[in-house]
Design an enzyme around this catalytic site. Structure first.
Site, PDB file in Angstrom:
ATOM      1  N   SER A  77      25.523 -20.440  50.373  1.00 15.87           N
ATOM      2  CA  SER A  77      25.139 -20.697  48.975  1.00 15.87           C
ATOM      3  C   SER A  77      23.693 -21.174  48.945  1.00 15.87           C
ATOM      4  O   SER A  77      23.137 -21.576  49.980  1.00 15.87           O
ATOM      5  CB  SER A  77      26.057 -21.785  48.407  1.00 15.87           C
TER       6      SER A  77
ATOM      7  N   TYR B   8      30.839 -29.655  47.396  1.00 18.17           N
ATOM      8  CA  TYR B   8      30.467 -28.243  47.576  1.00 18.17           C
ATOM      9  C   TYR B   8      29.174 -28.127  48.381  1.00 18.17           C
ATOM     10  O   TYR B   8      29.074 -27.328  49.324  1.00 18.17           O
ATOM     11  CB  TYR B   8      30.316 -27.604  46.192  1.00 18.17           C
TER      12      TYR B   8
HETATM   13  P1  NDP Z   1      35.386 -16.829  42.232  1.00 15.99           P
HETATM   14  O1  NDP Z   1      35.780 -18.153  41.688  1.00 15.99           O
HETATM   15  O2  NDP Z   1      35.132 -15.696  41.303  1.00 15.99           O
HETATM   16  O3  NDP Z   1      36.426 -16.339  43.322  1.00 15.99           O
HETATM   17  C1  NDP Z   1      36.906 -17.224  44.295  1.00 15.99           C
HETATM   18  C2  NDP Z   1      37.772 -16.450  45.240  1.00 15.99           C
HETATM   19  O4  NDP Z   1      38.292 -17.342  46.229  1.00 15.99           O
HETATM   20  C3  NDP Z   1      38.938 -15.805  44.549  1.00 15.99           C
HETATM   21  O5  NDP Z   1      39.167 -14.564  45.137  1.00 15.99           O
HETATM   22  C4  NDP Z   1      40.061 -16.772  44.849  1.00 15.99           C
HETATM   23  O6  NDP Z   1      41.310 -16.085  44.813  1.00 15.99           O
HETATM   24  C5  NDP Z   1      39.720 -17.236  46.250  1.00 15.99           C
HETATM   25  N1  NDP Z   1      40.282 -18.536  46.569  1.00 15.99           N
HETATM   26  C6  NDP Z   1      39.933 -19.719  46.027  1.00 15.99           C
HETATM   27  N2  NDP Z   1      40.701 -20.711  46.535  1.00 15.99           N
HETATM   28  C7  NDP Z   1      41.531 -20.124  47.436  1.00 15.99           C
HETATM   29  C8  NDP Z   1      42.550 -20.612  48.277  1.00 15.99           C
HETATM   30  N3  NDP Z   1      42.887 -21.909  48.301  1.00 15.99           N
HETATM   31  N4  NDP Z   1      43.216 -19.750  49.064  1.00 15.99           N
HETATM   32  C9  NDP Z   1      42.894 -18.421  49.040  1.00 15.99           C
HETATM   33  N5  NDP Z   1      41.931 -17.906  48.265  1.00 15.99           N
HETATM   34  C10 NDP Z   1      41.260 -18.740  47.462  1.00 15.99           C
HETATM   35  O7  NDP Z   1      34.107 -17.146  43.106  1.00 15.99           O
HETATM   36  P2  NDP Z   1      32.868 -16.272  43.567  1.00 15.99           P
HETATM   37  O8  NDP Z   1      33.239 -14.858  43.742  1.00 15.99           O
HETATM   38  O9  NDP Z   1      31.720 -16.641  42.747  1.00 15.99           O
HETATM   39  O10 NDP Z   1      32.616 -16.970  44.986  1.00 15.99           O
HETATM   40  C11 NDP Z   1      32.895 -16.367  46.222  1.00 15.99           C
HETATM   41  C12 NDP Z   1      32.156 -17.160  47.285  1.00 15.99           C
HETATM   42  O11 NDP Z   1      30.763 -17.128  47.003  1.00 15.99           O
HETATM   43  C13 NDP Z   1      32.538 -18.638  47.335  1.00 15.99           C
HETATM   44  O12 NDP Z   1      32.527 -19.076  48.666  1.00 15.99           O
HETATM   45  C14 NDP Z   1      31.423 -19.303  46.564  1.00 15.99           C
HETATM   46  O13 NDP Z   1      31.236 -20.638  46.924  1.00 15.99           O
HETATM   47  C15 NDP Z   1      30.266 -18.446  46.984  1.00 15.99           C
HETATM   48  N6  NDP Z   1      29.111 -18.496  46.110  1.00 15.99           N
HETATM   49  C16 NDP Z   1      29.172 -18.105  44.802  1.00 15.99           C
HETATM   50  C17 NDP Z   1      28.051 -18.157  44.017  1.00 15.99           C
HETATM   51  C18 NDP Z   1      28.040 -17.728  42.597  1.00 15.99           C
HETATM   52  O14 NDP Z   1      26.993 -17.902  41.936  1.00 15.99           O
HETATM   53  N7  NDP Z   1      29.105 -17.186  42.050  1.00 15.99           N
HETATM   54  C19 NDP Z   1      26.781 -18.640  44.534  1.00 15.99           C
HETATM   55  C20 NDP Z   1      26.823 -19.020  45.921  1.00 15.99           C
HETATM   56  C21 NDP Z   1      27.946 -18.944  46.664  1.00 15.99           C
HETATM   57  P3  NDP Z   1      42.646 -16.764  44.215  1.00 15.99           P
HETATM   58  O15 NDP Z   1      42.221 -17.690  43.111  1.00 15.99           O
HETATM   59  O16 NDP Z   1      43.486 -15.629  43.788  1.00 15.99           O
HETATM   60  O17 NDP Z   1      43.231 -17.468  45.383  1.00 15.99           O
END
Ligand code: NDP
Length: 266
Positions: free
Chosen positions: A158, A171
């Site tokens: 990130s 985070y």
């Molecule tokens: P979303 O919130 O859109 O998606 C999060 C994903 O993680 C979902 O697929 C969710 O699936 C899964 N997830 C969350 N908790 C769990 C769990 N306990 N077990 C299994 N799966 C889990 O986030 P983003 O797509 O934005 O983020 C993806 C990655 O990118 C993350 O690591 C985030 O920190 C990172 N990131 C995002 C940024 C942004 O601007 N969006 C910037 C920098 C980094 P489900 O809920 O079905 O389990």
């Protein structure tokens, strides 16, 4: 073989955590379109194929083959990273799809609160999913990859791997940890043929950032600071993931590649 061929992933098997939506879905799609068979792990179901009214029927509650959007067939592993056996997950991928060559630790959660109001539970939840689970899956997949002398691990970091952010202390701590872990594993595993690298997304329009985009002041402040002048989309991450997963990146170890519209250059 041309250099473009070295980006192909035919015959490779990938596991993408959180591959059912947001950045993970775009990365899963990118890997699949480059030829990989992709398993995704998440708590909730991946989207139904376009045009179908209902989600596909699941043959078993804990496992199914399903279609990830229009991205081709993949294995869906229902699992909660807060409470999973990483060895069993990796074994499941190997059993279902024959091997594991690529691990993308993408799933992540965020809790927004002032540091003084951050509870022990919030801290533990975020560190548990965003850092502990990343290490545990790296360790489980790394064992298999080192034994086969080949593999690629991509951790999703990130901007808050470099900066402290605003009201997201757990985070920021976890994402700094992801970068340290990526470099530590790269040092250990590069000689064994396993590439460990990270992608650091900038500000990407997903559920994770919905609260920021809904706040007109934060939204404007963020866009004003991005040299590219816009939020990123999940699809902006797919090419970098394909590169890092492929032979084109065979000499890339311990790198953290920002995909941020220029945010860090500012
Ligand atoms: P979303 O919130 O859109 O998606 C999060 C994903 O993680 C979902 O697929 C969710 O699936 C899964 N997830 C969350 N908790 C769990 C769990 N306990 N077990 C299994 N799966 C889990 O986030 P983003 O797509 O934005 O983020 C993806 C990655 O990118 C993350 O690591 C985030 O920190 C990172 N990131 C995002 C940024 C942004 O601007 N969006 C910037 C920098 C980094 P489900 O809920 O079905 O389990």
């Amino acid at each position: 073989m041309t250099v473009l061929d070295s980006f192909r992933l035919d015959g490779r098997v990938a596991l993408v955590t959180g591959g059912n939506r947001g950045i993970g879905l775009a990365i899963a799609g990118g890997l699949a379109s480059a030829g990989a068979a992709v398993a995704v792990l998440s708590r909730s179901e991946p989207p139904a194929p376009p045009g179908s009214a209902a989600p596909p029927a699941l043959p078993a509650p804990a496992a199914s083959r399903t279609q990830i959007g229009n991205l081709g067939f993949a294995e869906w592993i229902r699992g909660d990273l807060a409470d999973l056996d990483p060895e069993a997950v990796v074994e499941r991928v190997v059993t279902s799809l024959g091997r594991i060559d690529i691990l993308v630790n993408n799933a992540g959660i965020i809790r927004r609160a002032d540091a003084v109001d951050t509870t022990d539970q919030d801290w533990a939840d975020v560190i548990g999913v965003d850092l502990d689970a990343v290490f545990r899956l790296c360790r489980a997949a790394g064992r298999v990859m080192l034994a086969q002398g080949r593999g690629s691990i991509i951790n999703v970091a990130s901007m808050l791997s470099f900066q402290g952010g605003i009201r997201v202390p757990a985070y920021a701590a976890a994402k700094h940890g992801v970068v340290g872990l990526t470099k530590a594993l790269a040092n250990e595993w590069a000689g064994g043929g396993v590439n460990v690298n990270a992608i650091a997304p900038g500000y990407i329009a997903t559920d994770n950032t919905a609260a920021l985009r809904a706040d007109p002041r934060r939204d404007a402040a963020i866009v004003d600071r991005i040299p590219a002048g816009r939020w990123g989309g999940p699809e902006d991450l797919a090419g970098t993931a394909v590169f890092l997963a492929s032979d084109a990146a065979r000499y890339v170890h311990g790198a953290v590649i920002p995909v941020d519209g220029g945010w860090l250059a500012r």
